[in-house]
Design a protein around this motif. Structure first.
Motif, mmCIF file in Angstrom:
data_model
loop_
_atom_site.group_PDB
_atom_site.id
_atom_site.type_symbol
_atom_site.label_atom_id
_atom_site.label_comp_id
_atom_site.label_asym_id
_atom_site.label_seq_id
_atom_site.Cartn_x
_atom_site.Cartn_y
_atom_site.Cartn_z
ATOM 1 N N LEU A 97 0.823 -1.209 0.000
ATOM 2 C CA LEU A 97 0.000 0.000 0.000
ATOM 3 C C LEU A 97 0.860 1.262 0.000
ATOM 4 O O LEU A 97 0.607 2.208 -0.752
ATOM 5 N N ALA A 115 1.501 4.145 -2.930
ATOM 6 C CA ALA A 115 1.273 5.563 -2.642
ATOM 7 C C ALA A 115 2.524 6.413 -2.879
ATOM 8 O O ALA A 115 2.498 7.623 -2.631
ATOM 9 N N ASN A 149 -8.959 -2.599 8.895
ATOM 10 C CA ASN A 149 -8.899 -1.520 7.902
ATOM 11 C C ASN A 149 -7.468 -1.121 7.568
ATOM 12 O O ASN A 149 -7.137 0.057 7.476
ATOM 13 N N LYS A 208 -6.554 1.445 4.790
ATOM 14 C CA LYS A 208 -6.730 2.897 4.947
ATOM 15 C C LYS A 208 -5.433 3.623 5.319
ATOM 16 O O LYS A 208 -5.436 4.857 5.432
ATOM 17 N N PRO A 230 -2.498 4.643 3.940
ATOM 18 C CA PRO A 230 -2.012 5.829 3.207
ATOM 19 C C PRO A 230 -2.945 7.041 3.329
ATOM 20 O O PRO A 230 -2.484 8.175 3.480
ATOM 21 N N VAL A 231 -4.261 6.791 3.300
ATOM 22 C CA VAL A 231 -5.229 7.878 3.424
ATOM 23 C C VAL A 231 -5.133 8.524 4.801
ATOM 24 O O VAL A 231 -5.158 9.761 4.939
ATOM 25 N N LEU A 232 -5.003 7.714 5.833
ATOM 26 C CA LEU A 232 -4.926 8.247 7.199
ATOM 27 C C LEU A 232 -3.647 9.046 7.414
ATOM 28 O O LEU A 232 -3.646 10.068 8.106
ATOM 29 N N GLU A 277 -2.045 10.759 5.110
ATOM 30 C CA GLU A 277 -2.217 12.036 4.418
ATOM 31 C C GLU A 277 -3.171 12.946 5.185
ATOM 32 O O GLU A 277 -2.935 14.159 5.313
ATOM 33 N N ARG A 278 -4.238 12.361 5.735
ATOM 34 C CA ARG A 278 -5.192 13.161 6.502
ATOM 35 C C ARG A 278 -4.540 13.744 7.753
ATOM 36 O O ARG A 278 -4.761 14.905 8.105
ATOM 37 N N GLN A 322 -4.380 17.727 8.313
ATOM 38 C CA GLN A 322 -5.134 18.262 9.444
ATOM 39 C C GLN A 322 -4.258 18.534 10.667
ATOM 40 O O GLN A 322 -4.711 19.153 11.629
ATOM 41 N N GLN A 356 -4.997 10.703 13.680
ATOM 42 C CA GLN A 356 -6.154 10.044 13.093
ATOM 43 C C GLN A 356 -6.285 8.647 13.702
ATOM 44 O O GLN A 356 -5.381 7.828 13.589
ATOM 45 N N GLU A 384 -8.690 5.431 13.553
ATOM 46 C CA GLU A 384 -9.798 4.822 12.824
ATOM 47 C C GLU A 384 -9.726 3.313 12.996
ATOM 48 O O GLU A 384 -8.814 2.665 12.484
#
Length: 509
Positions: A39, A43, A122, A125, A127-129, A131-132, A136, A140, A142
């Motif tokens: 993953l 990315a 999960n 998730k 790479p998305v976390l 970046e978030r 922000q 994060q 999740e």
């Protein structure tokens, strides 16, 4: 399925962020870490050097909740990284795996410099976390309560060109009192047989010649799809995959070890004569307290049937010493089973409390000194049996799959190492002609030690394989990737750790 060979060809090392993954626990976590690597590389990240030791842009901890002092180990490692993160702008730390699933918000409270916490359900998730969290500028957390995507559908960065894990199920339906895994990984969920076979065929197409079917309770496969013979059918189907030379599986539960599985093992040529089946205790009283759904007679009966069908099978196991309430008589029953079963190897554990498990609050916890003494007696007995069983291999001619990184003294002794069909480790004299990891060699065993065999004579035959070709191709690609200015982001050369490694997938099956 996206494999490592499907990725974009090159990334500028000057702009690419690096990552490091630290993996703890069972084979399931090792396999999950391959997915996490895939993953991150999809990315745009590249793997940090082996000696990075936290000197990477992203450090991921893939945790285990069933090992003793797992939380102390995690927070100790996080603490050591805190000053480095403070001095390195943009560095991120992520924590996933079973401990993350269990502790959730506790992690960022105890280690507020952690950027991402994600669970076992999960992992896709990550790479998305990351970046978030970067955008922000806050942690994060999740944690999914149920599986979002079967791990094998995610990109992967496999650790071997010639041997691979193939996950056939996730989760567990058992309720063993010493194990917290079902609460963290959920109920068993099976993959479709067609998807499993498609992944295996794709791997073989890439050069893989050995696969290990992986599940928390691997031979319960089919319970989720309503077919009690699904696992034996899957083994037989693996036998029809052209080019697949070796099939293994870990870890089965005695409750689900049916006669059709034994028949499939015996009648499918590429299913290896090896069985890792956790015992945990030889005492019926302790097994009942553990909520293990078999008893001594049933366990030994399976061993007898396997040996009748596959005379040269190597059988290994897991054993817990000092479970709450275990008496000296109970422990003697365990020693009796060890003598009767004559395991090739046993992974022995001293019982320790696992927070969140029923056993942690049971009465009659055994004093540490008693557990230690019993453990030493068990280890001594098993060492004696392992050596006796290995001595029976002397004089046998075996075909080995050449392995990489399994012989720590190979350089000094001018030997190579490989795995026999029954998974015994054999160190052999390096032949004059080139052999590569994944190739096959034929040797005669000349000496036995408790945990390995030696073949000190000349190699009798060398068979170059597509798996060896795949290893060589990857080796060349990795060497090219190390040239200044360019990083290909291709997989590290290696092999999944010898099976069974972290015995029985979290030591609980």
């Amino acid at each position: 399925m996206t494999s490592s060979s499907d990725r974009s060809p090159a990334v500028d090392v000057l702009s690419a962020k690096t990552y490091e993954i630290r993996t703890y626990g069972c084979q399931m976590n090792v396999h999950d870490s391959e997915r996490l690597s895939g993953l991150l590389e999809d990315a745009g990240y590249v793997r940090a050097p082996e000696d990075a030791d936290g000197d990477a842009d992203v450090v991921v901890f893939n945790t285990c909740a069933v090992r003793e002092n797992a939380d102390n180990r995690l927070y100790g490692n996080l603490g050591r990284l805190a000053p480095r993160k403070a001095s390195r702008p943009g560095m991120q730390i992520a924590v996933g795996g079973c401990l993350a699933q269990k502790d959730r918000d506790t992690i960022v409270k105890r280690a507020p410099w952690v950027d991402v916490v994600f669970g076992t359900h999960n992992i896709g998730k990550l790479p998305v976390l990351l970046e978030r969290a970067r955008v922000q500028e806050e942690a994060q957390v999740e944690i999914a309560e149920s599986l979002e995507a079967f791990p094998s559908t995610l990109p992967t960065r496999r650790e071997s060109a010639y041997a691979a894990w193939v996950s056939i199920s996730v989760g567990c339906n058992n309720t063993c009192t010493f194990c917290i895994v079902p609460a963290l990984r959920g109920k068993e969920k099976d993959r479709r047989t067609g998807d499993i076979l498609a992944e295996i065929e794709a791997l073989v197409g890439e050069g893989v010649s050995e696969i290990t079917l992986l599940g928390q309770n691997v031979n319960a496969y089919g319970s989720d799809i309503g077919d009690r013979e699904a696992f034996s059918k899957l083994l037989r189907a693996c036998g029809k995959v052209e080019g697949l030379e070796r099939v293994r599986f870990t870890s089965p539960h005695p409750r689900d070890f049916t006669d059709d599985v034994i028949a499939a093992m015996a009648e499918t040529p590429n299913v290896m004569p090896q069985l890792h089946m956790p015992l945990q205790s030889g005492s019926d009283t302790v097994l009942k307290a553990m909520r293990r759904s078999y008893r001594q007679e049933r366990y030994l009966g399976i061993i007898e049937k396997v040996r009748a069908a596959i005379p040269h099978a190597a059988i290994t196991t897991d054993i817990i010493v000092g479970f709450p309430g275990e008496t000296e008589e109970d422990f003697e029953e365990t020693l009796h089973v060890v003598r009767e079963a004559r395991f090739t190897q046993a992974f022995t554990f001293q019982y320790s409390k696992r927070p969140g498990t029923p056993a942690a609050t049971m009465e009659n916890q055994i004093p540490k000194e008693v557990v230690q003494a019993r453990y030493e007696r068990l280890v001594a007995l098993q060492e004696e049996i392992s050596w006796e069983e290995n001595k029976k291999q002397v004089g046998r001619t075996l075909e080995l799959m050449v392995a990489e990184g399994e012989g720590r003294k190979d350089g000094a002794t001018h030997r190579l190492s490989g795995r026999a069909p029954d998974n015994r480790l054999v160190h052999f004299t390096k032949p004059d002609e080139e052999v590569r990891p994944g190739d096959m060699v034929t040797v005669e065993v000349t000496y036995a030690a408790p945990h390995h065999l030696l073949a000190e004579g000349p190699v009798l035959a060398v068979r170059r394989t597509r798996a060896g070709d795949a290893w060589e191709k990857r080796n060349v690609a990795e060497a090219a990737a190390k040239q200044p200015g360019v990083m290909l982001g291709l997989p590290k050369i290696g092999v999944p750790e010898p099976l069974p490694v972290a015995a029985s997938g979290c030591g609980c099956d």
